[in-house]
Motif scaffolding. Sequence first.
Motif, PDB file in Angstrom:
ATOM      1  N   GLN A  86       3.497  -6.836  -0.760  1.00 36.26           N
ATOM      2  CA  GLN A  86       3.375  -5.632  -1.589  1.00 36.26           C
ATOM      3  C   GLN A  86       4.119  -4.481  -0.902  1.00 36.26           C
ATOM      4  N   PRO A  87       5.434  -4.592  -0.737  1.00 33.05           N
ATOM      5  CA  PRO A  87       6.178  -3.632   0.081  1.00 33.05           C
ATOM      6  C   PRO A  87       6.174  -2.210  -0.456  1.00 33.05           C
ATOM      7  N   HIS A  88       5.908  -2.032  -1.742  1.00 30.37           N
ATOM      8  CA  HIS A  88       5.947  -0.685  -2.321  1.00 30.37           C
ATOM      9  C   HIS A  88       4.560  -0.065  -2.476  1.00 30.37           C
ATOM     10  N   ALA A  89       3.520  -0.801  -2.074  1.00 28.01           N
ATOM     11  CA  ALA A  89       2.159  -0.284  -2.207  1.00 28.01           C
ATOM     12  C   ALA A  89       1.741   0.406  -0.909  1.00 28.01           C
ATOM     13  N   PRO A  90       1.433   1.698  -0.946  1.00 27.97           N
ATOM     14  CA  PRO A  90       0.904   2.348   0.260  1.00 27.97           C
ATOM     15  C   PRO A  90      -0.422   1.701   0.669  1.00 27.97           C
TER      16      PRO A  90
END
Length: 370
Positions: free
Chosen positions: A33-37
């Motif tokens: 989930q590279p775009h989830a903070p």
Amino acid sequence: MKPIDLLLPELFAADGGIQRYSRTLIQALQVVQPHAPLRVFIRNDHPQHIPTKPWPGISWHPARGSSARMARSLARAARNQRPQLLLSTHPNFAPLQVLHHKLTGSPSWCSAHGIEVWDLRRGPKRWALARLQRLLPVSRFTAARLQLQLGAGCPPIGVLPNSFDQTRFSPGARSPQLLQRYGLHSGQPLILSLSRLSQADAYKNLHKLIEALPALLARWPALRLLIAGEGDDKPRLQSLANQMGVGQQVIFSGRIAEAELADHHRLATVFALPSTGEGFGIVFLEALGCGRPVLAGNRDGSLDPLGDGRFGLLVDPHLPLAPALASLLARQGEDLWFQPQALAQAVGEAFGFVAFCERLDAQLATLEVG
């Protein structure tokens, strides 16, 4: 993208199985989930425990040992932005997770490791676990215990096993420094066992290894048993070794520094932990990753890291251990067990970081469906 929130007991303040699992989970979330903070709430860590080097995409929220402070911090974050998922790595947080779900509507998942969920008594934890949206036990054994106890009210279950660091735990030669420290020569046979030496952990059955030693010494006079770890059960085990007449052949190393752990595994001819109470056993993966033959019990979560016997020898810990240990010392068993590079590769493919990421990604896919 909405953030993912994590509830952890510790992360940097202590080092153990759950802490390693939690660190692996964070790293895997960054991959799948590279775009989830990631907002990480840690009950027992203090600000000084948090790394000074930034972890991209992660905000740390150490609660300094206060459950109330953790809950307030979690609530503030939810008011700022509702997370797509709340994920905890310990079932003690389940009541807080149920409250969070009622207030935010965000799905809430919880990991389950072993004995902390094997005998759930009626109370807040059991009540709350049955009301989460998904449980993530680390082994099939723990999954079965949860399903048995929670019955028809058990949430969906997805087994998410432990992993290990293949860059650290890999085959290699025996360390000359450790050989010298323990008074061993390069070809000397050694059985290694690694555990917390606690009276509460008598199910590890370390005493059974000591009891097996006299019969093994008759065939391998130079054999040594190295028991690594500290705890309040150490005096009893030392006394037993003396009573059995093997006090000089049993080495109690004390607690092993994390930096020396892999070299201790490489020191072993056989790694043995005949437990009846393992939720999984990361230590088995680490020993196997170093290419060492492994003996484990067949009555608990040890079945999973040993691949139901594919990667190592499973035994009934209630029976005498000398015959099984003798077979491993004599290199009798599956060919794979005695091929360090091939064994490490096979275990890495099954339980390395890539495999962990793939399993986690499959679990997260249910969020999109549900």
